[in-house]
Design an enzyme around this catalytic site. Structure first.
Site, PDB file in Angstrom:
ATOM      1  N   LEU A   9      21.293  44.534 -13.284  1.00 29.31           N
ATOM      2  CA  LEU A   9      22.268  43.461 -13.435  1.00 29.31           C
ATOM      3  C   LEU A   9      22.463  43.169 -14.920  1.00 29.31           C
ATOM      4  CD1 LEU A   9      21.056  41.070 -10.581  1.00 29.31           C
ATOM      5  CD2 LEU A   9      22.599  43.046 -10.457  1.00 29.31           C
ATOM      6  N   ARG A  16      23.549  30.937 -23.638  1.00 24.95           N
ATOM      7  CA  ARG A  16      22.464  30.246 -24.344  1.00 24.95           C
ATOM      8  C   ARG A  16      21.983  31.007 -25.574  1.00 24.95           C
ATOM      9  NH1 ARG A  16      18.214  28.818 -19.704  1.00 24.95           N
ATOM     10  NH2 ARG A  16      19.349  30.433 -18.562  1.00 24.95           N
ATOM     11  N   ASN A 170       8.711  33.431  -8.518  1.00 29.62           N
ATOM     12  CA  ASN A 170       9.667  34.520  -8.305  1.00 29.62           C
ATOM     13  C   ASN A 170      10.209  34.977  -9.657  1.00 29.62           C
ATOM     14  OD1 ASN A 170      11.638  36.281  -7.347  1.00 29.62           O
ATOM     15  ND2 ASN A 170      13.080  34.639  -6.862  1.00 29.62           N
ATOM     16  N   ARG A 440      23.852  66.010 -77.908  1.00 26.96           N
ATOM     17  CA  ARG A 440      23.753  64.628 -78.347  1.00 26.96           C
ATOM     18  C   ARG A 440      24.333  64.529 -79.757  1.00 26.96           C
ATOM     19  NH1 ARG A 440      17.295  65.266 -77.910  1.00 26.96           N
ATOM     20  NH2 ARG A 440      16.875  66.353 -79.851  1.00 26.96           N
TER      21      ARG A 440
END
Length: 457
Positions: A9, A16, A170, A440
Site C-alpha cells: 500500500l 503529516r 495491531n 615563464r
C-alpha cells in the site's frame, strides 16, 4: 505449493510529513522507504507483487519498475479500498496474500516469512502481524481467547479499561487467504466517522463466518514502526543505521564509533576494513578489504580497492584502486578513475580524469578532464587548465613525466613520456617526450627601486 502474492500500500500522500515529496519516497539510510519494503519482499518467494499507487504514482513507479505490478487508487478512501484496487490482478487466484504498508521499511524478510508460515500452519483465513509494546496508546489492541486465537481487534478509542491494558497491538500488516480476502472486501462498509473502508473490518467479517483468524507477534516492536511524520522518520533512520552497522561488524568490519557512522543500505564493505567516526558511505558504494576510511570521509556510489586509505575526504561516483592514499581533505569528483598505488594528497581535486598507477599529486592541485599516465609526479599547485569559459579540453600527461610546482597546463595539451616541466611554467603547446619545458617570463631585478619610489613621493 500454494501461490504467494504481496500487496504494497503506497498511495498516500503523507500530509503529516509536511513535504512535497510523497511519504513512501522519503529515504531511510539513503533509500526510499518503499524500496526497503520491496527489497525484503524480493528475498522471499512471491509469485506476484502488486503496489497500490496514488499520489505521485509515476514517481513511485519509477523507483519500483520491473519489480512490481501497479494499480491506481485514484481516490484515497481507506486501506480496504486500496487493497480492493488489486482485484483486477489477483481476484479468484488461490493462494496467500501478504498486505503490507509502504511506510514500514523496518519489517524484516524473516518476520514476513514467519508470519506466512504460521498462517499456513494454522490453516487461517487471516493472520495479523502484531507487536508487544509498553506504550500501546493509539493502537488497536489484539484480544485473544483462552486458546490464544484472535477474538477481535479493538481500536483504542473503543476499548474498555481491561482491553486498554492489553499491550499486544495491531501493526497493519496481514496475511489473507486470497479468495477469502477479495470476497470479504465486497462486504466492507464505510459506515464510520471517517467515511472510509478499513482493512481491519475484513477480520471481523471472517470471524463472523467462523473462519480461523490467527496472529504472529513480531520479535521487536521497533520492526513494525510505521512512518507518518519526521519524528518517526528520524527514529527509523536510527534503527536502520544501527542494524546496518551491526551487520557489517558481524561480517568483520571494525566501526570505531557506530553512533557516528552512517552507512547506506546497499553499501558493501570487505573484512578487516576500519571505519572511523563521522564517515558517511552512501549509494552503491563498495569498499574493499583492509581499508581505512575516515575520520569524516564521505563516499557515495564509488568503488574503493583493498588496502586503500581515504582520510577526511569526499569521493563521488568514482573508482579507486588498490593501495591508494586519498587525503586528507581531497575531493574526488564524478568519473574519476584512480589506479593502484596512487597518492592524492591534501587539497587536491580530481574530476573526470584517469590517474595511472603509482602517480602522485601530493598537495594543492586541480586535475580535471585529464589522462595521467603511470608514475607521474604533479608538484604542488599543478593545474590542468581545462575550461576556456565555453568548452572543456583534455590534458594528457604520459608515463614518468615530472610536473614542477605551480605549473599551468593549458588544455588541449600533451606532455610526453619522461618529460620535465619547470616550476612556474604555463604550458600552452605539446611537450615532446624526454624534454625539459620552461615557459615563464624572464626575471628582471630593478635595483634601488624602493629608494627611487620613496624619493618620488
Amino acid at each position: 505449493m500454494s501461490k504467494r502474492f504481496a500487496v504494497i500500500l503506497a498511495a498516500g500522500q503523507g500530509t503529516r510529513m509536511k513535504s512535497k515529496l510523497y511519504k513512501v519516497l522519503h529515504p531511510v539510510c539513503g533509500k526510499p522507504m518503499v524500496e526497503h519494503v520491496i527489497d525484503n519482499i524480493s528475498k522471499l518467494r512471491f509469485d506476484q507483487t502488486v503496489t497500490v499507487v496514488g499520489h505521485g504514482a509515476e514517481l513511485v513507479k519509477s523507483h519500483m519498475e520491473g519489480r512490481s505490478d501497479f494499480v491506481l487508487q485514484e481516490e484515497q478512501l481507506g486501506t480496504a479500498h486500496a487493497v480492493k484496487q488489486a482485484k483486477e490482478l489477483l481476484n479468484g487466484q488461490k493462494g496467500t496474500t501478504l498486505v503490507i504498508c509502504g511506510d514500514t521499511p523496518l519489517i524484516k524478510a524473516e518476520t514476513m516469512e514467519a508470519l506466512l508460515a504460521l498462517h499456513n500452519e494454522q490453516g487461517a483465513k487471516a493472520t495479523i502481524l502484531t507487536a508487544y509494546t509498553n506504550d500501546p496508546d493509539g493502537y488497536g489492541r489484539i484480544i485473544r481467547n483462552q486458546e490464544g486465537m484472535v477474538e477481535k481487534i479493538v481500536e483504542h478509542k473503543d476499548a474498555n479499561e481491561a482491553e486498554r491494558s492489553v499491550k499486544e497491538i495491531n501493526t497493519g500488516t496481514y496475511c489473507f487467504d486470497n479468495v477469502a480476502l477479495f470476497d470479504a472486501l465486497e462486504q466492507v462498509s464505510n459506515d464510520n466517522a471517517q467515511g472510509e473502508f478499513y482493512l481491519p473490518d475484513v477480520i471481523e467479517i471472517l470471524k463472523q463466518r467462523n473462519d480461523i483468524v490467527s496472529a504472529y507477534q513480531a520479535p521487536r516492536f521497533e520492526e513494525t514502526l510505521g512512518i507518518n511524520d519526521r519524528i518517526a522518520l528520524a527514529e527509523a533512520e536510527r534503527i536502520m543505521t544501527k542494524r546496518i552497522n551491526e551487520e557489517h561488524m558481524r561480517n568483520g568490519v571494525t566501526i570505531k564509533d557506530p553512533n557516528n557512522t552512517y552507512i547506506g543500505a546497499d553499501v558493501v564493505i570487505g573484512s578487516d576494513t576500519t571505519i572511523l567516526p563521522g564517515t558517511m558511505l552512501q549509494g552503491k558504494t563498495i569498499i574493499g578489504e583492509n581499508c581505512l576510511i575516515g575520520p569524516n570521509s564521505e563516499i557515495s556510489d564509488s568503488t574503493v580497492g583493498d588496502y586503500t586509505n581515504v582520510r577526511q575526504s569526499v569521493v563521488h561516483d568514482s573508482s579507486i584502486g588498490l593501495k591508494v592514499e586519498i587525503g586528507p581533505f581531497a575531493h574526488i569528483r564524478p568519473e574519476a578513475v584512480i589506479h593502484d598505488e596512487v597518492k592524492i594528497g591534501n587539497f587536491v581535486e580530481v574530476k573526470k580524469s584517469v590517474v595511472g598507477k603509482g602517480s602522485k599529486a601530493s598537495h594543492l592541485s586541480y586535475i580535471g578532464d585529464a589522462e595521467i599516465g603511470a608514475n607521474v609526479n604533479l608538484g604542488c599547485g599543478s593545474i590542468t587548465v581545462n575550461y576556456d569559459g565555453k568548452n572543456k579540453y583534455k590534458t594528457v600527461i604520459e608515463d614518468h613525466a615530472f610536473v614542477g610546482c605551480n605549473a599551468n597546463l593549458v588544455a588541449p595539451v600533451t606532455i610526453g613520456k619522461n618529460a620535465f616541466i619547470a616550476a612556474g611554467s604555463t604550458i600552452t603547446k605539446d611537450v615532446p617526450g624526454e624534454s625539459l619545458s620552461i615557459a615563464r617570463a624572464k626575471q628582471v631585478n630593478k635595483e634601488n627601486y624602493v629608494k627611487k619610489l620613496s624619493l618620488n613621493n
